[in-house]
Design a protein around this motif. Structure first.
Motif, PDB file in Angstrom:
ATOM      1  N   ASP A 450       9.487   2.092  -0.448  1.00 39.83           N
ATOM      2  CA  ASP A 450      10.613   2.908  -0.749  1.00 39.83           C
ATOM      3  C   ASP A 450      10.474   3.830  -1.669  1.00 39.83           C
ATOM      4  O   ASP A 450       9.324   3.895  -2.477  1.00 39.83           O
ATOM      5  CB  ASP A 450      11.950   1.991  -1.232  1.00 39.83           C
ATOM      6  CG  ASP A 450      11.395   1.033  -2.408  1.00 39.83           C
ATOM      7  OD1 ASP A 450      10.594   1.312  -3.066  1.00 39.83           O
ATOM      8  OD2 ASP A 450      12.162  -0.079  -2.496  1.00 39.83           O
ATOM      9  N   ASP A 451      11.254   4.751  -2.504  1.00 39.88           N
ATOM     10  CA  ASP A 451      10.901   5.535  -3.588  1.00 39.88           C
ATOM     11  C   ASP A 451      10.384   4.911  -4.635  1.00 39.88           C
ATOM     12  O   ASP A 451       9.685   5.598  -5.385  1.00 39.88           O
ATOM     13  CB  ASP A 451      12.429   6.291  -3.892  1.00 39.88           C
ATOM     14  CG  ASP A 451      13.075   7.005  -2.557  1.00 39.88           C
ATOM     15  OD1 ASP A 451      11.970   7.561  -1.660  1.00 39.88           O
ATOM     16  OD2 ASP A 451      14.010   7.454  -2.605  1.00 39.88           O
ATOM     17  N   ASN A 452      10.873   3.580  -4.922  1.00 32.79           N
ATOM     18  CA  ASN A 452      10.236   3.106  -6.268  1.00 32.79           C
ATOM     19  C   ASN A 452       8.940   2.942  -6.177  1.00 32.79           C
ATOM     20  O   ASN A 452       8.196   3.247  -7.045  1.00 32.79           O
ATOM     21  CB  ASN A 452      10.964   1.724  -6.636  1.00 32.79           C
ATOM     22  CG  ASN A 452      12.450   1.920  -6.992  1.00 32.79           C
ATOM     23  OD1 ASN A 452      12.917   2.989  -7.597  1.00 32.79           O
ATOM     24  ND2 ASN A 452      13.372   1.045  -6.518  1.00 32.79           N
ATOM     25  N   PHE A 453       8.216   2.452  -4.999  1.00 27.43           N
ATOM     26  CA  PHE A 453       6.736   2.179  -4.829  1.00 27.43           C
ATOM     27  C   PHE A 453       6.068   3.443  -4.560  1.00 27.43           C
ATOM     28  O   PHE A 453       4.988   3.692  -5.263  1.00 27.43           O
ATOM     29  CB  PHE A 453       6.728   1.487  -3.544  1.00 27.43           C
ATOM     30  CG  PHE A 453       6.871   0.199  -3.561  1.00 27.43           C
ATOM     31  CD1 PHE A 453       6.368  -1.003  -4.249  1.00 27.43           C
ATOM     32  CD2 PHE A 453       8.187  -0.563  -2.891  1.00 27.43           C
ATOM     33  CE1 PHE A 453       6.386  -2.291  -4.514  1.00 27.43           C
ATOM     34  CE2 PHE A 453       8.405  -1.824  -3.084  1.00 27.43           C
ATOM     35  CZ  PHE A 453       7.825  -2.703  -3.874  1.00 27.43           C
ATOM     36  N   ARG A 454       6.879   4.623  -4.098  1.00 33.28           N
ATOM     37  CA  ARG A 454       6.179   5.853  -4.009  1.00 33.28           C
ATOM     38  C   ARG A 454       6.036   6.414  -5.428  1.00 33.28           C
ATOM     39  O   ARG A 454       4.930   7.080  -5.549  1.00 33.28           O
ATOM     40  CB  ARG A 454       6.952   6.899  -3.152  1.00 33.28           C
ATOM     41  CG  ARG A 454       6.965   6.464  -1.503  1.00 33.28           C
ATOM     42  CD  ARG A 454       7.618   7.507  -0.759  1.00 33.28           C
ATOM     43  NE  ARG A 454       7.390   7.053   0.707  1.00 33.28           N
ATOM     44  CZ  ARG A 454       8.153   6.580   1.327  1.00 33.28           C
ATOM     45  NH1 ARG A 454       9.189   6.099   1.096  1.00 33.28           N
ATOM     46  NH2 ARG A 454       7.974   6.231   2.542  1.00 33.28           N
ATOM     47  N   SER A 455       6.837   6.334  -6.229  1.00 36.64           N
ATOM     48  CA  SER A 455       6.730   6.915  -7.609  1.00 36.64           C
ATOM     49  C   SER A 455       5.559   5.973  -8.424  1.00 36.64           C
ATOM     50  O   SER A 455       4.874   6.692  -9.124  1.00 36.64           O
ATOM     51  CB  SER A 455       8.079   6.629  -8.627  1.00 36.64           C
ATOM     52  OG  SER A 455       8.435   5.296  -8.517  1.00 36.64           O
ATOM     53  N   MET A 456       5.492   4.776  -8.153  1.00 33.12           N
ATOM     54  CA  MET A 456       4.420   3.750  -8.856  1.00 33.12           C
ATOM     55  C   MET A 456       3.021   4.255  -8.211  1.00 33.12           C
ATOM     56  O   MET A 456       2.298   4.334  -8.988  1.00 33.12           O
ATOM     57  CB  MET A 456       4.620   2.236  -8.244  1.00 33.12           C
ATOM     58  CG  MET A 456       5.982   1.583  -9.002  1.00 33.12           C
ATOM     59  SD  MET A 456       5.928   0.045  -8.205  1.00 33.12           S
ATOM     60  CE  MET A 456       4.535  -0.693  -8.529  1.00 33.12           C
ATOM     61  N   LEU A 457       2.878   4.924  -7.188  1.00 33.32           N
ATOM     62  CA  LEU A 457       1.797   5.188  -6.442  1.00 33.32           C
ATOM     63  C   LEU A 457       1.295   6.529  -6.990  1.00 33.32           C
ATOM     64  O   LEU A 457       0.022   7.031  -6.730  1.00 33.32           O
ATOM     65  CB  LEU A 457       1.795   5.407  -4.871  1.00 33.32           C
ATOM     66  CG  LEU A 457       1.750   3.928  -4.151  1.00 33.32           C
ATOM     67  CD1 LEU A 457       2.038   4.046  -2.611  1.00 33.32           C
ATOM     68  CD2 LEU A 457       0.550   3.100  -4.461  1.00 33.32           C
ATOM     69  N   LYS A 458       2.055   7.377  -7.844  1.00 30.93           N
ATOM     70  CA  LYS A 458       1.688   8.470  -8.346  1.00 30.93           C
ATOM     71  C   LYS A 458       0.460   8.078  -9.515  1.00 30.93           C
ATOM     72  O   LYS A 458      -0.305   8.963  -9.773  1.00 30.93           O
ATOM     73  CB  LYS A 458       2.916   9.332  -8.744  1.00 30.93           C
ATOM     74  CG  LYS A 458       3.787   9.705  -7.740  1.00 30.93           C
ATOM     75  CD  LYS A 458       4.927  10.532  -8.425  1.00 30.93           C
ATOM     76  CE  LYS A 458       5.835  11.074  -7.518  1.00 30.93           C
ATOM     77  NZ  LYS A 458       7.122  11.771  -7.947  1.00 30.93           N
ATOM     78  N   ASP A 459       0.698   7.097  -9.909  1.00 30.78           N
ATOM     79  CA  ASP A 459      -0.277   6.615 -10.882  1.00 30.78           C
ATOM     80  C   ASP A 459      -1.479   5.454 -10.444  1.00 30.78           C
ATOM     81  O   ASP A 459      -1.277   4.888  -9.358  1.00 30.78           O
ATOM     82  CB  ASP A 459       0.324   5.838 -12.234  1.00 30.78           C
ATOM     83  CG  ASP A 459       1.435   6.919 -12.732  1.00 30.78           C
ATOM     84  OD1 ASP A 459       1.227   8.125 -12.883  1.00 30.78           O
ATOM     85  OD2 ASP A 459       2.665   6.203 -12.980  1.00 30.78           O
TER      86      ASP A 459
END
Length: 504
Positions: A450-459
């Protein structure tokens, strides 16, 4: 009147006696087995008259027992295999002409119009055909022929576990392997390098595709034959065995028009079956579905399938490039094995294609780490990956014979189980062919990005952190599902350890 004790639901071992001609005894339906450390004559109700006629001409003093039909047939087939093995040994020494009945592997051979034609009457041909027939009858996915120092053996993989079928002489094994090479269009004179081929066998009116792999070992060549399924064997999504909640999540993800859905797990965990169930779910007359596989395990009429051929330069990567020029809507890649394939799959997902594929990882979240190790940028993974399903196949205990088991304290502590938990273990009966298990159940952990994991994967983020957050977000890990199956009596402690409760 003579009263013969009856025995039921037993798995008897054949006993060969030096003073008995096995051929004559079998023809008269008189068998021998060691029961309670004493040799017994085993008889069948159907053939009592013929058996008594034979026994009247002998001076046997062995006690007699009357076995039920299933138990008797099982022992009878074991005697037929012993006789066949001995007679094939005689063939190897130069006896080429034999009576058809004498060389049958088991009784079903005499009733098979597909396998035994007048043109195929040689004993080795019958033996090989019998292996295929038995494998299909017993729902085996693979046939293994292994050569050891003194003897060779045939094993079937049934419900994910290898089960011994029969022993054969090494010389006979070499003849059998040569026959397999002939029907698979392989070089029978080449015994130094691995060979791979395919063949087809017609059984009960259906044509079965078989993938053949031959590998040289220290004592001789080893053969593994994989049974490849037809389109009518592909289960529907609801028939895969996953719980209803997980199936609903999968259905929701399959409605996307682009992105990647991955299925992970070790070899033999049912990944290909799940992928083909996905394909059947999305395949429509207005959708172009193309796959590249190694091998094509299910032949389906409503999708376009490509078989990789490394010798001709057709790899997953090159095949995928060509597929993308064929205007596909849905693409299935049998396995992402290298960086090149992974990069093309990511690009395909980003350019409007729905992509299905598999990876070899122990759990769902580890697939992200593997893709990063392949050189894929984390932000690209976040942009293209829809979800990852990690699955296992767990054998189900036979309800007819399973019995209560004791949960040792060390296991309760090690696997975090209740100390006084009521669990069951396998025993074995005629219903389950004395394996203790009937069928398998699929379990899976489904990681949806979801969007939370996608934001985590930016780092740069570790697998541990991703997994921790996924479980917090509602993902049920495989280990929890395995424990649940153990505690509700569906499977055994031995099975959850075999599947890998710790790895899960």
């Amino acid at each position: 009147m003579l009263q013969i004790p009856a025995i039921e639901n037993v798995d008897l071992a054949p006993e060969q006696l030096s003073d008995v001609d096995i051929n004559i005894a079998i023809r008269n339906y008189v068998l021998f087995s060691n029961i309670d450390e004493k040799i017994h004559v085993v008889l069948s109700q159907k053939h009592l008259s013929q058996a008594f006629d034979y026994l009247a001409k002998t001076d046997f003093t062995y006690p007699m027992v009357l076995a039920d039909e299933d138990s008797y047939d099982r022992l009878y087939n074991k005697f037929l295999e012993i006789r066949t093995d001995a007679e094939l040994g005689n063939l190897d020494q130069g006896q080429e002409e034999m009576d058809d009945d004498d060389i049958s592997l088991s009784e079903f051979l005499r009733n098979s119009s597909d396998l035994l034609t007048s043109e195929e009457s040689a004993p080795i041909i019958k033996f090989v055909n019998a292996l295929f027939y038995q494998a299909i009858k017993r729902r085996a996915s693979d046939i293994h022929i292994e050569v050891h120092e003194k003897r060779s053996e045939v094993r079937f993989r049934i419900d994910g576990a290898l089960i011994k079928n029969t022993d054969i002489d090494n010389k006979i094994a070499n003849l059998i392997i040569s026959r397999i090479k002939v029907i698979s269009n392989l070089d029978i004179s080449e015994k130094r390098i691995p060979q791979d081929g395919r063949t087809q066998v017609k059984i009960a009116g259906n044509t079965l595709d078989v993938r053949v792999s031959i590998l040289p070992t220290y004592y001789g060549e080893r053969v593994v034959m994989r049974m490849l399924m037809q389109s009518n064997d592909i289960p529907h999504m609801n028939e895969l065995g996953f719980d209803e909640e997980l199936t609903d999540k999968l259905d929701e993800l399959l409605k996307h028009s682009h992105g990647i859905i991955l299925v992970t797990g070790p070899t033999g965990s049912g990944k290909s079956t799940t992928l083909h169930a996905f394909l059947q779910e999305v395949a429509q007359p207005d959708i172009n579905v193309i796959t590249v596989e190694d091998p094509v395990e299910y032949k389906a009429d409503n999708i376009n399938q490509i078989q990789t051929n490394a010798k001709a330069g057709l790899t997953f990567a090159s095949g995928l490039r060509s597929i993308l020029r064929q205007d596909p809507d849905v693409v299935m890649i049998g396995e992402i094995r290298d960086t090149e394939t992974a990069e093309i799959a990511i690009q395909a997902a980003l350019t409007g294609h729905l992509v299905f594929s598999t990876l070899h990882t122990n759990n769902a979240t580890a697939s992200i780490t593997l893709l990063v190790d392949m050189g894929i940028e984390q932000f690209l993974i976040g942009s293209s990956l829809l979800g990852v399903l990690a699955q296992r196949l767990v054998r189900k205990l036979c309800n007819e014979c399973k019995e209560e088991d004791f949960l040792a304290e060390e296991f309760a502590t090690e696997f975090d189980l209740p100390e006084n938990a009521k669990i069951y273990k396998s025993r074995g009966c005629s219903t389950c062919n004395y394996t203790g298990y009937v069928g398998r159940r699929a379990i899976g952990e489904f990681f949806v990005l979801d969007d939370n994991f996608r934001s985590m994967l930016k780092d740069n983020v570790s697998d541990y952190v991703i997994r921790h957050h996924a479980i917090e977000a509602g993902m049920t890990p495989l280990s929890s599902q395995l424990k649940k199956l153990l505690l509700d009596g569906t499977t055994s402690l031995h099975e959850i350890i075999r599947v890998g409760v710790k790895d899960a």
